[in-house]
Design an enzyme around this catalytic site. Structure first.
Site, PDB file in Angstrom:
ATOM      1  N   HIS A 390       0.791  -1.235   0.000  1.00  0.00           N
ATOM      2  CA  HIS A 390       0.000   0.000   0.000  1.00  0.00           C
ATOM      3  C   HIS A 390       0.815   1.272   0.000  1.00  0.00           C
ATOM      4  CE1 HIS A 390      -4.221  -1.266   0.447  1.00  0.00           C
ATOM      5  NE2 HIS A 390      -3.688  -2.371   0.930  1.00  0.00           N
ATOM      6  N   LYS A 581      -9.447  13.870   3.378  1.00  0.00           N
ATOM      7  CA  LYS A 581      -8.514  12.733   3.477  1.00  0.00           C
ATOM      8  C   LYS A 581      -7.699  12.943   4.744  1.00  0.00           C
ATOM      9  CE  LYS A 581      -7.009  13.973  -0.654  1.00  0.00           C
ATOM     10  NZ  LYS A 581      -7.045  12.659  -1.323  1.00  0.00           N
ATOM     11  N   ARG A 582      -6.936  11.938   5.146  1.00  0.00           N
ATOM     12  CA  ARG A 582      -6.069  12.131   6.301  1.00  0.00           C
ATOM     13  C   ARG A 582      -5.120  13.306   6.064  1.00  0.00           C
ATOM     14  NH1 ARG A 582      -6.096   8.313  10.671  1.00  0.00           N
ATOM     15  NH2 ARG A 582      -4.312   9.539  11.368  1.00  0.00           N
ATOM     16  N   LYS A 587       0.103  14.519   1.219  1.00  0.00           N
ATOM     17  CA  LYS A 587      -1.194  14.803   0.588  1.00  0.00           C
ATOM     18  C   LYS A 587      -1.364  16.299   0.297  1.00  0.00           C
ATOM     19  CE  LYS A 587      -3.587  10.763   2.610  1.00  0.00           C
ATOM     20  NZ  LYS A 587      -4.288  10.102   1.485  1.00  0.00           N
ATOM     21  N   THR A 686      -8.549   6.531  -3.032  1.00  0.00           N
ATOM     22  CA  THR A 686      -9.887   6.050  -3.380  1.00  0.00           C
ATOM     23  C   THR A 686     -10.900   7.182  -3.245  1.00  0.00           C
ATOM     24  OG1 THR A 686     -10.084   5.237  -1.109  1.00  0.00           O
ATOM     25  CG2 THR A 686      -9.553   3.611  -2.822  1.00  0.00           C
ATOM     26  N   LYS A 690     -14.435   8.160  -5.482  1.00  0.00           N
ATOM     27  CA  LYS A 690     -15.765   8.467  -4.928  1.00  0.00           C
ATOM     28  C   LYS A 690     -16.253   9.814  -5.444  1.00  0.00           C
ATOM     29  CE  LYS A 690     -14.131   6.467  -0.574  1.00  0.00           C
ATOM     30  NZ  LYS A 690     -13.550   6.877   0.733  1.00  0.00           N
TER      31      LYS A 690
HETATM   32  C1  LIG Z   1     -12.266   7.014   1.090  1.00  0.00           C
HETATM   33  C2  LIG Z   1     -11.865   7.438   2.448  1.00  0.00           C
HETATM   34  C3  LIG Z   1     -10.523   7.715   2.731  1.00  0.00           C
HETATM   35  C4  LIG Z   1      -9.429   7.650   1.669  1.00  0.00           C
HETATM   36  O1  LIG Z   1      -9.340   8.908   1.056  1.00  0.00           O
HETATM   37  P1  LIG Z   1      -8.079   9.288   0.135  1.00  0.00           P
HETATM   38  O2  LIG Z   1      -8.480  10.609  -0.445  1.00  0.00           O
HETATM   39  O3  LIG Z   1      -7.996   8.238  -0.910  1.00  0.00           O
HETATM   40  O4  LIG Z   1      -6.906   9.371   1.013  1.00  0.00           O
HETATM   41  C5  LIG Z   1     -10.178   8.116   4.006  1.00  0.00           C
HETATM   42  N1  LIG Z   1     -11.111   8.244   4.973  1.00  0.00           N
HETATM   43  C6  LIG Z   1     -12.415   8.007   4.729  1.00  0.00           C
HETATM   44  C7  LIG Z   1     -13.397   8.192   5.838  1.00  0.00           C
HETATM   45  C8  LIG Z   1     -12.840   7.598   3.476  1.00  0.00           C
HETATM   46  O5  LIG Z   1     -14.134   7.343   3.265  1.00  0.00           O
END
Ligand SMILES: *Cc1c(COP(=O)(O)O)cnc(C)c1O
Length: 852
Positions: A390, A581-582, A587, A686, A690
């Site tokens: 990952h 995101k985190r 990022k 991911t 979405k």
């Molecule tokens: C999808 C998701 C992530 C991953 O987000 P990235 O933008 O790909 O880092 C992190 N936290 C939650 C709650 C999510 O639903």
């Protein structure tokens, strides 16, 4: 006497029609059968009975939470029959199963997913309305199951859901953390962590199975003994034991009879725990000490893409792995007398290296407990395991001190040493005069403190190693595991991540789902590639007008949340610019923040900027100082910008406690998706999928799955900017300081100077100097290098957004072309190419309806 049971609202093709309420087949279901019946009267009775008998409440005095639990139990009852039937079918057909081992499952809420999987959401909505209850309010009562940090844990949840929907025999294994990812509150503009007490009021979905508890050993010593036939075997005498108690959660397929299991292990004290104290008569302190072992499953480590190397973390990993391997081997031996077919019946996927110790544990069980020869055991082990990498970030690669291993898992250390001895022999045979190669590939890293490299163990013990997006998999092969790829090229592949369209489109965006259904029918929910049938509609002005109206309604809904939680009004005509995101330096929330400052300064100078609402959601690891400081910076900028009445165009909404259920509210309202990681550092992402699925356009770098999303949706419908991964590598190698871009770019210079001046933190003018120092100095994430390209791309975004029709056409093309980012596609690839498991549809049998 049995009859084949057709899911009452599930058409033969498995898709659930969106929108209109369907009347489930009433004739075969008796109203009094309120445990399984799908008729509205049975559903109503099931709910009211659970309020009364499971919650011990009068209907009038039931709280909102009582109603949530009662409804969940009514839904769970309806899953149970399918659940048992699924497990029985797998057993009777002796199918190969895929086991997904993951330290994290970021499930979020379950009620709506399960209602929709069963096809009863609309019926229940109507039933509850008659009782004066709003289903959405009931669903809001559910606490997220937050047993994960971010993308990795959420991927595990999407994969389980897709396996059940694709009718694949699979099961998840993990840890039942008593406290999931911490709750984030913002105090005076800074993150404060609170414990996530998600089990405080009970969890209606899980079933405790103490009868399947497993004993796990730790520490102690090993002993070589001679067995009856004159051979040698090793006995491990652990110093202490912990009990693993399984809790099972049903994972229902959407519109199928399949209900798979997620089995999470909770640690309990073992009865022999320090029974010496019992004998010494100190009963009370002996009982007190029994609690010590339960800390193992107490709390999720809150680090995303970072390895902290704590002993308790290694204990957690071995704990759930040992329980799971025991369970898998036990299930296999129920139907097999020897292990020659183990690899034909069992696939085990390692979600990152967190469960990689499973390779040594399976070897231990096969060799020490079942007396297989090393070679026989190794063949079956490698056949069973697959490993998903990952991350390439060095700080995230798990390494454990050999000394710690020796103390906690002495037998496993011996086994890893033997695996390594054989590995190095194979390397020497293949590359005879290459000493450096053996040193690089060794599972042991030499140095002042010898370390075990878990990634090397995972690679050696797996027949399949995959990355999670094309670029990432290429980098895995060309850099991280280059030497292993030279030795075993056939083991490596790519499996681009996906997300489940049930949660991330159908459930979270009902308005858009209805529009799509009206154009192409409902089957996109389980066959996302069908979204391509929308392409002709992108030139239909009425379709685009409807799409715009839906986005507007979704933005209004989010605006109400912003008003409720943050207290200010927002203009729904503004660009909803979303970065969720985190919080991590790679990022690059900082890049976004610098751009906000630049836009603010432009507006102050009287230049026109299009109205924007910047939406952030991000938790920082509690021990990650720079990340927490970035959260403070964003809040400091927000408090100036949001209150500046002369710049009404710009607003910043940092929504606290980002989590799955909050993502479900933000994503449908997004216009712009920020995917701006330093190229080469985001394995896949991911969130990017979405957001595109819900009609947001992406501004993004050449990184992770962004590249594939751009290829799919078309370069003209994606705002690409910034350095490539190769350019990033070259720049970092050359050590170009951030100051170079600062000197060259007046707008960047002004933004940095403004932050450095203390303008955003007058009470503590140097508060953000650590951020400025990093940017002007090392700038490890090349924020400064990419600033100009980013700001220019944002200018293009603004121009494109003003053309309403053109923008909605691009949004429509994003939706129509993201079909391949369904986790159904991802899981199909794992199933066909790694696990080699087959679809196993569940034929539901239901008792004959008696004398009817
Ligand atoms: C999808 C998701 C992530 C991953 O987000 P990235 O933008 O790909 O880092 C992190 N936290 C939650 C709650 C999510 O639903």
């Amino acid at each position: 006497m049995t009859s084949f049971f057709q899911g009452p609202t599930a058409p033969a093709d498995g898709a659930i029609p969106a929108g209109s309420a369907q009347d489930p087949v009433p004739s075969r279901v008796r109203v009094e059968d309120d445990r399984t019946g799908m008729h509205p009267a049975a559903l109503r009775r099931a709910f009211t009975d659970h309020v009364q008998f499971s919650r011990a409440r009068d209907f009038e005095t039931a709280t909102a939470f009582d109603r949530f639990v009662a409804l969940s139990l009514a839904v769970r009852d309806r899953l149970v029959q399918r659940w048992s039937q699924t497990q029985r079918t797998y057993y009777e057909k002796d199918v190969k199963r895929a086991y997904y081992l993951s330290a994290e499952f970021l499930l979020g809420r379950a009620l709506q997913s399960n209602l929709q999987a069963l096809g009863v959401e609309d019926t229940y909505r109507a039933v509850l309305r008659e009782l004066g209850i709003d289903l959405d309010e009931v669903m809001e009562q559910e606490h997220d199951a937050g047993l994960g940090n971010g993308g990795l844990g959420r991927l595990a949840a999407c994969i389980l859901e897709s396996m059940a929907t694709l009718e694949l025999p699979g099961q998840g294994y993990g840890i039942r953390y008593e406290f999931g990812i911490f709750e984030q509150v913002i105090r005076d503009g800074a993150q404060v962590e609170r414990a996530d007490e998600w089990l405080k009021f009970g969890n209606p979905w899980e079933i405790e199975r103490p009868e399947y508890a497993v004993t796990v050993g730790f520490g102690g010593r090993t002993e070589m003994v001679q067995d009856a036939r004159g051979g040698f075997r090793v006995l491990w005498h652990p110093a202490d034991h912990v009990l693993g108690v399984p809790y099972d959660t049903p994972i229902a397929g959407h519109g199928t009879g399949t209900v798979n299991t997620l089995r999470l292990w909770a640690a309990r004290s073992h009865e022999d725990f320090d029974f010496g104290l019992f004998n010494a008569g100190d009963y009370v302190s002996a009982v007190q000490q029994k609690n010590a072992s339960e800390v193992i499953s107490k709390v999720l480590y809150p680090n995303d893409n970072f390895d902290k190397g704590k002993e308790l973390r290694l204990r957690q990993e071995y704990f759930f792995v040992a329980c799971s391997i025991h369970d898998i081997v036990w299930r296999y031996t129920k139907t097999h007398d020897d292990f020659s077919r183990f690899g034909d019946k069992v696939g085990i996927q390692l979600n990152d290296t967190h469960p990689a110790i499973a390779i040594a544990e399976l070897m231990r069980v096969l060799v020490d407990e079942h007396s297989l020869s090393w070679d026989e055991a190794w063949i079956q082990t490698v056949r069973a395991f697959g490993y998903t990498n990952h991350t390439l970030l060095p700080e995230a690669l798990e390494r454990w001190p050999v000394a710690l291993f020796e103390r906690l898992l002495p037998r496993h250390l011996e086994i890893i040493q033997e695996i390594n001895r054989r590995l190095l022999r194979a390397v020497t045979v293949a590359f005879p005069y290459d000493q450096g190669r053996a040193r690089r590939m060794s599972i042991f890293e030499e140095g002042p403190e010898r370390m075990v490299r878990m990634a090397h163990l995972a690679v050696v013990g797996s027949h399949s190693i995959n990355g999670v997006a094309k670029l990432h998999s290429e980098l895995v092969q060309s850099s991280l595991f280059r030497d292993f790829h030279d030795l075993w090229p056939e083991r490596f592949s790519n499996k681009t991540n996906g997300v489940t369209p049930r949660r991330w489109l159908f459930a979270c965006n009902p308005r858009l789902s209805r529009l799509i259904t009206s154009r192409i029918g409902p089957r996109f929910v389980t066959e996302l590639e069908r979204l391509a049938d929308l392409e002709p509609a992108v030139d239909d002005p009425s379709f685009l007008a409807e799409l715009r109206a839906i986005k507007r309604e979704n933005k209004e809904a989010l605006a109400r949340i912003v008003k409720r939680d943050l207290g200010f009004d927002v203009d729904v005509g503004a660009i909803f610019d979303v970065q969720i995101k985190r919080l991590h330096e790679y990022k690059r929330q900082l890049l976004n923040a610098l751009h906000i400052v630049a836009l603010y300064l432009r507006a102050k100078r009287g230049e026109r900027v299009h109205p924007r609402l910047f939406i952030f959601g991000a938790k920082a690891a509690p021990g990650y100082r720079q990340a927490k400081l970035i959260i403070r910076l964003i809040h400091a900028i927000a408090s100036v910008v949001n209150d500046d009445s002369r710049v009404p165009e710009l607003k910043i909404a940092f929504l606290p406690n980002y989590r799955v259920s909050l993502a479900e509210k933000i994503i449908p309202a997004a216009d712009l998706s920020e995917q701006i990681s330093t190229a080469g550092m985001e394995a896949s992402g991911t969130g990017n999928m979405k957001l595109a699925m819900n009609g947001a356009l992406t501004i993004g770098t050449y990184d992770g799955a962004n590249i594939e999303i751009r290829e799919a949706v078309g370069a003209e419908n994606f705002f690409l900017f910034g350095l490539t991964a190769e350019e990033v590598e070259a720049r970092l190698a050359a050590g170009v300081p951030g100051r170079a871009a600062y000197e060259a770019d007046p707008e960047l210079r002004e933004a940095i100077d403004f932050i450095r001046s203390g303008f955003f933190s007058p009470e503590d003018p140097t508060a953000f100097h650590p951020i400025v120092d990093e940017l002007l100095g090392r700038d490890r994430y090349l924020v400064m290098s990419d600033f100009r390209a980013y700001a220019d791309a944002q200018q293009l975004v603004e121009r494109a957004f003003v053309d309403e029709v053109g923008w909605s056409r691009k949004a429509a093309l994003n939706i129509a072309r993201v079909g391949s980012f369904s986790s159904d596609r991802t899981v199909r690839e794992y199933a066909n190419e790694i696990w080699r498991i087959e679809r196993c549809p569940i034929q539901l049998v239901t008792p004959e309806p008696g004398a009817e």
